[in-house]
Design an enzyme around this catalytic site. Structure first.
Site, PDB file in Angstrom:
ATOM      1  N   LYS A 167       3.693   1.841   2.537  1.00  0.00           N
ATOM      2  CA  LYS A 167       4.307   2.172   3.836  1.00  0.00           C
ATOM      3  C   LYS A 167       5.764   2.582   3.670  1.00  0.00           C
ATOM      4  O   LYS A 167       6.205   3.560   4.274  1.00  0.00           O
ATOM      5  CB  LYS A 167       4.231   0.967   4.793  1.00  0.00           C
ATOM      6  CG  LYS A 167       2.858   0.566   5.223  1.00  0.00           C
ATOM      7  CD  LYS A 167       2.881  -0.583   6.213  1.00  0.00           C
ATOM      8  CE  LYS A 167       3.619  -1.798   5.767  1.00  0.00           C
ATOM      9  NZ  LYS A 167       3.033  -2.555   4.665  1.00  0.00           N
ATOM     10  N   THR A 168       6.499   1.856   2.864  1.00  0.00           N
ATOM     11  CA  THR A 168       7.924   2.116   2.700  1.00  0.00           C
ATOM     12  C   THR A 168       8.162   3.413   1.941  1.00  0.00           C
ATOM     13  O   THR A 168       9.028   4.206   2.312  1.00  0.00           O
ATOM     14  CB  THR A 168       8.610   0.926   2.005  1.00  0.00           C
ATOM     15  OG1 THR A 168       8.354  -0.253   2.788  1.00  0.00           O
ATOM     16  CG2 THR A 168      10.102   1.137   1.881  1.00  0.00           C
TER      17      THR A 168
ATOM     18  N   ALA B 210       5.518  -3.988  10.091  1.00  0.00           N
ATOM     19  CA  ALA B 210       5.568  -5.096   9.134  1.00  0.00           C
ATOM     20  C   ALA B 210       4.135  -5.499   8.798  1.00  0.00           C
ATOM     21  O   ALA B 210       3.601  -6.462   9.324  1.00  0.00           O
ATOM     22  CB  ALA B 210       6.335  -6.269   9.723  1.00  0.00           C
ATOM     23  N   GLY B 211       3.500  -4.717   7.959  1.00  0.00           N
ATOM     24  CA  GLY B 211       2.116  -4.992   7.603  1.00  0.00           C
ATOM     25  C   GLY B 211       1.155  -4.117   8.378  1.00  0.00           C
ATOM     26  O   GLY B 211       1.534  -3.089   8.925  1.00  0.00           O
TER      27      GLY B 211
ATOM     28  N   LYS C  65      12.797  -0.170  10.916  1.00  0.00           N
ATOM     29  CA  LYS C  65      11.777  -1.209  10.756  1.00  0.00           C
ATOM     30  C   LYS C  65      12.196  -2.360  11.652  1.00  0.00           C
ATOM     31  O   LYS C  65      13.057  -3.161  11.279  1.00  0.00           O
ATOM     32  CB  LYS C  65      11.657  -1.660   9.297  1.00  0.00           C
ATOM     33  CG  LYS C  65      10.539  -2.671   9.109  1.00  0.00           C
ATOM     34  CD  LYS C  65      10.150  -2.830   7.666  1.00  0.00           C
ATOM     35  CE  LYS C  65       8.921  -3.704   7.565  1.00  0.00           C
ATOM     36  NZ  LYS C  65       8.335  -3.639   6.230  1.00  0.00           N
TER      37      LYS C  65
ATOM     38  N   VAL D  97       0.807  -1.216   0.000  1.00  0.00           N
ATOM     39  CA  VAL D  97       0.000   0.000   0.000  1.00  0.00           C
ATOM     40  C   VAL D  97       0.846   1.275   0.000  1.00  0.00           C
ATOM     41  O   VAL D  97       0.347   2.352  -0.268  1.00  0.00           O
ATOM     42  CB  VAL D  97      -0.998  -0.019   1.179  1.00  0.00           C
ATOM     43  CG1 VAL D  97      -0.299   0.221   2.489  1.00  0.00           C
ATOM     44  CG2 VAL D  97      -2.127   0.953   0.990  1.00  0.00           C
TER      45      VAL D  97
END
Length: 153
Positions: free
Chosen positions: A16-17, A104-105, A33, A14
C-alpha cells in the site's frame, strides 16, 4: 476538478505504501494516512516522502498515531483512546487537485469497537485502489496453474 484515491490492501505488507508513493510521484499528489500504527518502526508518511521524493508540503499529518504495530482498534485501546470517525475529515484545501489517502490495513480492519476501515472509505466516498499479492486467488496464479497442468500431462 479534484482527483482523490483511497489505497487499501488485501493484507499487511502487500505494498500500500509503495503504491501510494508511486502515485504521489506520478501524479504530483498529496499523501495522507489518517490512521498510523507502528510508529516505533517509522511512519508510512516518511517512507512515502523518501520513495516519492516529496517534502512535508505534499503530505498531511496523521489524525491518529500509535506506537505498537497492531490493528488501529487495539493500538487505540492500549493508548486509552477510541478512534472517532467524526474527527477524520477530508482536508478542505490542498496545494493541488490530487490526494492519495492510505488506509491502515485492509477493508475489514477494525478501527474501534463498532467500525472498520470500510466505514472510513464509505465516509470519504473515494475511488478505492486495492493493493494485492499475486498469490493463491490472485492473477499471478494463471502461470502457476499452467505449469502445474503441464506437469500432469
Amino acid at each position: 476538478m479534484r482527483h482523490h484515491f483511497f489505497i487499501t490492501g488485501t493484507d499487511a505488507g502487500v505494498g500500500k505504501t509503495v503504491l501510494s508513493a508511486l502515485l504521489c510521484a506520478a501524479l504530483d499528489a498529496v499523501y495522507w494516512k489518517p490512521i498510523q500504527t507502528g510508529t516505533l518502526e517509522g511512519s508510512d508518511r516518511v517512507t512515502v516522502m523518501r520513495l516519492a521524493g516529496i517534502g512535508t508540503d505534499r503530505t498531511l499529518d496523521e489524525v491518529y498515531k500509535f506506537v505498537p504495530p497492531v490493528s488501529p482498534d487495539l493500538a487505540a485501546r492500549w493508548a486509552g483512546v477510541e478512534i472517532d470517525l467524526g474527527r477524520i475529515n477530508m482536508p478542505s484545501s490542498l496545494i493541488n487537485d490530487w490526494l492519495i489517502v492510505e488506509g491502515a490495513g485492509g477493508v475489514l480492519v477494525p478501527i474501534n469497537q463498532k467500525q472498520f476501515l470500510l466505514d472510513l472509505m464509505v465516509k470519504f466516498k473515494l475511488p478505492v485502489i486495492v493493493a494485492a499479492r499475486s498469490a493463491l486467488g490472485g492473477s499471478g496464479n494463471r502461470s502457476r496453474a499452467g505449469q502445474y497442468a503441464q506437469q500432469l500431462d
